[in-house]
Scaffold this active site. Structure first.
Site, PDB file in Angstrom:
ATOM      1  N   THR A  53      44.604  46.853  36.722  1.00  0.00           N
ATOM      2  CA  THR A  53      46.040  46.879  37.082  1.00  0.00           C
ATOM      3  C   THR A  53      47.749  47.279  36.629  1.00  0.00           C
ATOM      4  OG1 THR A  53      45.449  46.646  39.398  1.00  0.00           O
ATOM      5  CG2 THR A  53      47.461  47.304  39.155  1.00  0.00           C
ATOM      6  N   GLU A  60      39.119  44.397  43.374  1.00  0.00           N
ATOM      7  CA  GLU A  60      38.371  45.317  42.333  1.00  0.00           C
ATOM      8  C   GLU A  60      37.999  46.031  43.499  1.00  0.00           C
ATOM      9  OE1 GLU A  60      35.028  43.802  40.935  1.00  0.00           O
ATOM     10  OE2 GLU A  60      37.188  43.653  40.156  1.00  0.00           O
TER      11      GLU A  60
END
Length: 404
Positions: free
Chosen positions: A137, A381
């Site tokens: 991210t 995830e």
């Protein structure tokens, strides 16, 4: 073909052993490290040494994050309950003890599962023993991993990495990071690769640690990469950019790691159900499995519904792991397990707080903590919404461009 809904017999000794560890080593320190956010749980060093010893002896082979690997050949005819199944069963038991402490276990980071999933044999041996976090991210995107803008530029026998990663679990304590970066932004998703970057590499800097709702025993970091050089052989998988394959190579990691996160949610939810049953029984609420829920008390009926939801999540998780062990494509099932277990984890833990009223809300019990810990398992995830999107694409046979 017969379907066996019981836990695999050969793995029950491992499951029972891990359950004892969770009960006797994690539960007693669970509240301590929830309150002491960012303090390193020193007790985990002994636990990690025990896990290493079991792995060396073969007794704990396949358990934990390093067990998620597809071994054997595609034409195997024997049905196996292998390392992926062992991993999800052991991780579920660990998270019955404590999710944050499980995520803080040395050498059991999500980066370790990524290495186990896609590294070649030489890389597996070279990175053996490392504690790897996973950095995907970035500040510019959340769930859409295809928008990675961190760059990896080839320079001789090295790659030069530049970019910023956020929400890196165990980012401060790990000794290496699996970094997702693009080799060429103009080539889109196909150019995204993952690299093992040692934390002591010049140009790698942990900028800050996040304060969080739950999993406080686990550190979550922001890491920047400024002209960080890594050997070319630290690129996991193939260095070739295959535009026909697209993003599938990098995303294949998730087919193995998403069942692990589902198992975490399953374990945390099971802990809440176990304690709630005890507390309801003490309060005089009878839960009768031989009578329809409609003729029982509202609390008992709600509890039975929660258990049924939990069972569905657990079986989906085992199915995804079993498929990985038997070399069957499981992208759909991995996302279904992650979506179902992530949602069930949040629903069950919060509902258990409600069922137990003031006892559930107070810090005298761990129910309120589990409701906080479980939320992240529906987010990282791949969020609930992303998993549903993937499931829809797989069922309808549509590409990411056709169904956004």
């Amino acid at each position: 073909m017969a379907i066996n809904l019981e836990d695999p017999k050969k793995l029950t000794p491992l499951r029972d052993q891990v359950h004892q560890v969770a009960m006797n080593m994690l539960r007693p320190i669970s509240r301590k490290y929830d309150q002491a956010e960012h303090a390193y749980p020193k007790e985990l060093d002994m636990l990690a040494a025990m896990a290493d010893g079991l792995a060396e002896s073969g007794a704990g082979e396949g358990a934990g994050a390093t067990g998620v690997r597809r071994s054997g050949t595609a034409d195997d005819t024997t049905v196996k309950n292998g390392s992926n199944m062992a991993s999800v069963m052991s991780v579920a038991e660990m998270c019955w003890g404590d999710v944050g402490l499980t995520l803080a276990m040395p050498r059991q980071g999500l980066g370790n599962s990524a290495i186990a999933s896609v590294a070649n044999d030489e890389q597996l041996e070279r990175f053996k023993g490392t504690w790897a976090s996973m950095a995907i991210t970035e500040p510019s995107f959340g769930s859409d991993s295809a928008k990675v803008s961190t760059t990896a530029t080839k320079d001789g026998d090295e790659y030069v990495i530049n970019g910023e990663k956020i929400f890196v679990t165990s980012g401060d304590r790990s000794d290496s990071v699996v970094v997702w970066a693009t080799l060429d932004k103009s080539l889109g998703r196909a150019a995204i690769k993952s690299f093992v970057v040692p934390k002591d590499t010049p140009g790698v800097k942990v900028e800050r640690l996040e304060h969080k709702l739950g999993i406080r025993a686990s550190d979550t970091a922001v890491i920047t990469f400024t002209d960080a050089r890594v050997p070319a052989e630290n690129l996991l998988g193939s260095p070739e950019i295959n535009t026909a394959e697209g993003f599938a190579g990098a995303m294949a990691t998730f087919d193995n790691t998403r069942p692990l996160v589902a198992a975490m949610a399953v374990g945390c939810a099971r802990a809440s159900l176990d304690l709630t049953r005890e507390l309801l029984t003490q309060a005089g609420v009878e839960i009768d499995y031989d009578r329809p829920a409609t003729v029982q008390s509202a609390a008992a009926a709600k509890f039975l519904q929660l258990e049924a939801d939990w069972e569905a999540a657990y079986l989906l998780t085992l199915q995804a792991a079993w498929m990985a062990d038997n070399r069957k494509p499981n992208s759909l099932e991995a996302s279904m397990a992650k979506a179902k277990a992530g949602r069930v984890g949040s629903d069950v833990t919060l509902s258990c707080v409600e069922l137990c009223s003031s006892v559930g809300y107070a810090e005298a019990e761990l129910l309120e903590k589990w409701s906080r810990d479980s939320k992240i398992l529906d987010i990282f995830e791949g969020t609930q919404q992303i998993q549903q999107l993937i499931v829809a694409r797989r069922i309808l046979g549509l590409s990411s461009a056709e169904l956004k």
